[in-house]
Design a protein around this motif. Structure first.
Motif, PDB file in Angstrom:
ATOM      1  N   LYS A   1       0.832  -1.205   0.000  1.00 42.16           N
ATOM      2  CA  LYS A   1       0.000   0.000   0.000  1.00 42.16           C
ATOM      3  C   LYS A   1       0.869   1.258   0.000  1.00 42.16           C
ATOM      4  CE  LYS A   1      -3.689   0.447  -0.177  1.00 42.16           C
ATOM      5  NZ  LYS A   1      -4.577   0.813  -1.312  1.00 42.16           N
ATOM      6  N   ILE A   2       2.009   1.209   0.685  1.00 42.87           N
ATOM      7  CA  ILE A   2       2.910   2.370   0.708  1.00 42.87           C
ATOM      8  C   ILE A   2       3.577   2.577  -0.645  1.00 42.87           C
ATOM      9  CG2 ILE A   2       5.094   3.236   1.659  1.00 42.87           C
ATOM     10  CD1 ILE A   2       4.276   1.928   4.334  1.00 42.87           C
TER      11      ILE A   2
ATOM     12  N   LEU B   1      -2.798   0.003  -5.845  1.00 46.27           N
ATOM     13  CA  LEU B   1      -3.143  -1.408  -5.758  1.00 46.27           C
ATOM     14  C   LEU B   1      -4.281  -1.592  -4.753  1.00 46.27           C
ATOM     15  CD1 LEU B   1      -2.290  -4.250  -6.746  1.00 46.27           C
ATOM     16  CD2 LEU B   1      -0.731  -4.349  -4.791  1.00 46.27           C
ATOM     17  N   ASN B   2      -5.420  -2.045  -5.246  1.00 44.12           N
ATOM     18  CA  ASN B   2      -6.588  -2.237  -4.389  1.00 44.12           C
ATOM     19  C   ASN B   2      -6.737  -3.712  -4.025  1.00 44.12           C
ATOM     20  OD1 ASN B   2      -7.515   0.509  -4.389  1.00 44.12           O
ATOM     21  ND2 ASN B   2      -8.217   0.202  -6.505  1.00 44.12           N
ATOM     22  N   GLN B   3      -6.570  -4.013  -2.752  1.00 44.89           N
ATOM     23  CA  GLN B   3      -6.723  -5.380  -2.285  1.00 44.89           C
ATOM     24  C   GLN B   3      -7.061  -5.359  -0.796  1.00 44.89           C
ATOM     25  OE1 GLN B   3      -2.955  -7.266  -3.137  1.00 44.89           O
ATOM     26  NE2 GLN B   3      -1.775  -5.756  -2.021  1.00 44.89           N
ATOM     27  N   LYS B   4      -7.724  -6.377  -0.344  1.00 46.02           N
ATOM     28  CA  LYS B   4      -8.092  -6.469   1.059  1.00 46.02           C
ATOM     29  C   LYS B   4      -6.935  -7.075   1.851  1.00 46.02           C
ATOM     30  CE  LYS B   4     -13.009  -7.178   0.044  1.00 46.02           C
ATOM     31  NZ  LYS B   4     -14.149  -8.114   0.182  1.00 46.02           N
ATOM     32  N   VAL B   5      -6.792  -6.620   3.090  1.00 42.69           N
ATOM     33  CA  VAL B   5      -5.716  -7.136   3.922  1.00 42.69           C
ATOM     34  C   VAL B   5      -5.902  -8.620   4.191  1.00 42.69           C
ATOM     35  CG1 VAL B   5      -6.836  -6.633   6.132  1.00 42.69           C
ATOM     36  CG2 VAL B   5      -4.326  -6.608   5.981  1.00 42.69           C
ATOM     37  N   THR B   6      -7.125  -9.111   4.030  1.00 45.42           N
ATOM     38  CA  THR B   6      -7.405 -10.527   4.260  1.00 45.42           C
ATOM     39  C   THR B   6      -7.192 -11.393   3.025  1.00 45.42           C
ATOM     40  OG1 THR B   6      -9.741 -10.067   3.791  1.00 45.42           O
ATOM     41  CG2 THR B   6      -9.064 -10.058   6.103  1.00 45.42           C
ATOM     42  N   ASP B   7      -6.730 -10.793   1.920  1.00 47.52           N
ATOM     43  CA  ASP B   7      -6.576 -11.543   0.672  1.00 47.52           C
ATOM     44  C   ASP B   7      -5.377 -12.486   0.688  1.00 47.52           C
ATOM     45  OD1 ASP B   7      -8.825 -10.441  -0.373  1.00 47.52           O
ATOM     46  OD2 ASP B   7      -7.797  -9.011  -1.678  1.00 47.52           O
TER      47      ASP B   7
ATOM     48  N   GLY C   1      -3.532   5.835   7.514  1.00 48.15           N
ATOM     49  CA  GLY C   1      -4.090   5.046   6.428  1.00 48.15           C
ATOM     50  C   GLY C   1      -5.186   4.100   6.887  1.00 48.15           C
ATOM     51  N   GLU C   2      -5.475   3.134   6.043  1.00 44.58           N
ATOM     52  CA  GLU C   2      -6.608   2.237   6.260  1.00 44.58           C
ATOM     53  C   GLU C   2      -6.482   1.365   7.504  1.00 44.58           C
ATOM     54  OE1 GLU C   2      -7.928   0.152   2.671  1.00 44.58           O
ATOM     55  OE2 GLU C   2      -6.752   1.585   1.503  1.00 44.58           O
ATOM     56  N   LEU C   3      -5.267   1.104   7.949  1.00 40.77           N
ATOM     57  CA  LEU C   3      -5.075   0.238   9.107  1.00 40.77           C
ATOM     58  C   LEU C   3      -4.733   1.019  10.372  1.00 40.77           C
ATOM     59  CD1 LEU C   3      -3.092  -2.775   7.571  1.00 40.77           C
ATOM     60  CD2 LEU C   3      -5.556  -2.440   7.763  1.00 40.77           C
TER      61      LEU C   3
END
Length: 501
Positions: free
Chosen positions: A272-273, A278-284, A314-316
């Motif tokens: 992500k940095i 790049l779009n993806q879920k952390v659980t992927d 960020g998202e997390l």
């Protein structure tokens, strides 16, 4: 001025030190960096009490005998012949054994970073277990490879041969680089392995898991154990008809709930940095790309930022275990920067410069988020004595413990104290980068006409940079102690009612 010594230290210590409990690694090809250099970043995480030393191993001639891990009180009883004529090399080992060297360069320009502790699938290990008694482990790899390997590929081939014939004592991933290429090597089971050359325009990230997938035996960009695919097929871990293209990670690597919160979030964060698009879920999990393209060319500073990351934005951000009070026991996502990091580094190879300064390691002792990165050139002839000192007990002289004391104090009130330290170190690194650029430009001119003066200038610059980082750390420790003293006094004042005494 402090006394200096060549860090050709005899290995002497007691008690074995265990393998690293966790690490995070990033590898960047030359076409994906801002200046065309090759970059590696890695955090070594195990114990805050694991003091690290800087060591220079001198070249050797006419040597006979065996390298034995047990002689260093290392992890097991691995042994391997010593090279008759060994090259000079540097390492950053732990205090107990003087092995398990984390990072280093040899005189041929081969750089090593390792290791990333990784885990094979349990059912595969039942058939081909690690050779825990005499197999090669993290302790031994730099001591065996760096005195010998003249290229990164040669180092990969030697390590692979040892894994195939003697066995791996544990699961690991290591990086080997030279001025032309950089390789990432992963173990599968006790005697199976795969290595891939980094595509020039890509980067790779790993957080304690086997990440390599593709294997093309016809391509010069891959090296592997001779029976890699055959063994997986024979034992039911790969079915060509059902599975299609062979996938090393799927066939050999553990992939379960333990990876979802401990390992995957770190890889997700790195990607992500460097590739925000790049779009993806952390659980992927396993579907994260093995090799990704950065949205912008990567710099040394980018990799420092990654090594310092703890989901602070960020998202997390809700998973930041520090900013809103320490909550390491309650936080499910493990961050990249943890308190028990004992050292982290960014290694850089710049082929257009003389090797002495073209190979540089930016080294930070202790927790990356609360430490400072100091350039350690491979051409340094000696290190300050106290950069090679320290044990698992705090002291007043070793460099390691000066950094660790500051970090420990800051963690007693991270939200209030960390900004003091991080700003000061950021300003220092920015100023040092300017000084470094000026020094390197002058060195390139001087070395052609007067190599001895160039060496003296290199040592002087490096020692001064190290001393300046240490002085700043001592000053910050005093600043933070002052703040903490005032804080504690406020809640423990016990004034009389008239407030007069």
């Amino acid at each position: 001025m402090r006394h200096f010594k060549l860090a050709a230290l005899a290995a002497a210590a007691a008690l074995a030190c265990g393998s690293a409990l966790a690490c995070t690694t990033v590898v960047v090809g030359s076409g994906a960096t801002a200046d065309g250099s090759i970059l590696i970043a890695r955090a070594a995480d195990s114990s805050a009490l694991k003091a690290q030393h800087l060591v220079i191993h001198p070249a050797t001639k006419g040597v006979k005998g065996m390298y034995r891990t047990a002689d260093h009180h290392g992890a097991n009883n691995f042994e391997y012949p010593l090279p008759e004529n060994g090259m000079r090399y540097t390492t950053v080992p732990n205090w107990k054994t003087q092995v398990h060297g984390a990072t280093g360069f040899n005189e041929a320009g081969v750089g090593f970073s390792g290791t990333e502790s990784i885990f094979a699938r349990d059912d595969a290990l039942k058939i081909d277990p690690y050779n825990e008694a005499t197999g090669i482990t993290e302790d031994d790899i730099p001591e065996v490879l760096l005195p010998r390997a003249k290229t990164a590929r040669e180092g990969v081939e030697l390590l692979g041969h040892i894994v195939e014939t003697i066995g791996a004592g544990e699961g690991f991933g290591v990086v080997l680089m030279d001025e032309k290429e950089v390789w990432y090597f992963e173990t599968g089971t006790g005697h199976q392995w795969l290595a891939q050359k980094t595509p020039k325009d890509k980067y790779f990230a790993s957080g304690n898991q086997g990440r390599l997938q593709k294997y093309d035996p016809k391509s010069p960009d891959f090296l592997a154990s001779k029976t890699l695919v055959e063994w997986a097929t024979k034992n039911g871990f790969y079915d060509p008809k059902k599975d299609g293209e062979f996938n090393f990670s799927k066939a050999y690597t553990r992939d379960d709930a333990r990876d979802r919160d401990y390992n995957d979030p770190r890889v997700w964060q790195v990607q992500k940095i460097l590739t925000p698009s790049l779009n993806q879920k952390v659980t992927d999990g396993r579907s994260f790309p093995v090799w990704a393209t950065p949205d912008s060319k990567v710099t040394v500073e980018d990799l420092k930022t990654i090594l310092r990351n703890h989901y602070e934005s960020g998202e997390l951000a809700s998973h930041d275990p520090y900013t809103n009070g320490l909550k390491g026991d309650a936080e499910p996502y493990r961050p990249i920067s943890v308190f028990r990091t004992y050292e982290s580094h960014v290694m850089q190879v710049r082929p257009w410069l003389p090797k002495a300064i073209g190979e540089v390691t930016y080294l930070a002792m202790g927790m990356a988020d609360l430490s400072v990165y100091v350039p350690i050139y491979s051409g340094m002839s000696a290190y300050p004595k106290h950069w090679g000192e320290g044990t698992d007990k705090a002291d007043s002289s070793s460099l390691y413990w000066k950094f660790r004391k500051l970090q420990t104090l800051v963690m007693t009130d991270y939200p209030k104290l960390a900004p003091i330290v991080t700003k000061a170190y950021a300003d220092f690194e920015k100023d040092l980068a300017k000084r470094q650029a000026a020094f390197e430009a002058e060195y390139v001119k001087t070395v052609k006409a007067d190599p001895k003066k160039a060496q003296a200038d290199l040592d002087h610059f490096s020692i001064q940079a190290m001393a300046d980082a240490e002085a700043l750390t001592e000053d910050l420790l005093n600043q933070v102690f002052t703040v903490r003293t005032e804080d504690i006094q406020k809640v423990n004042f016990f004034a009389n009612r008239s407030k007069k005494d």
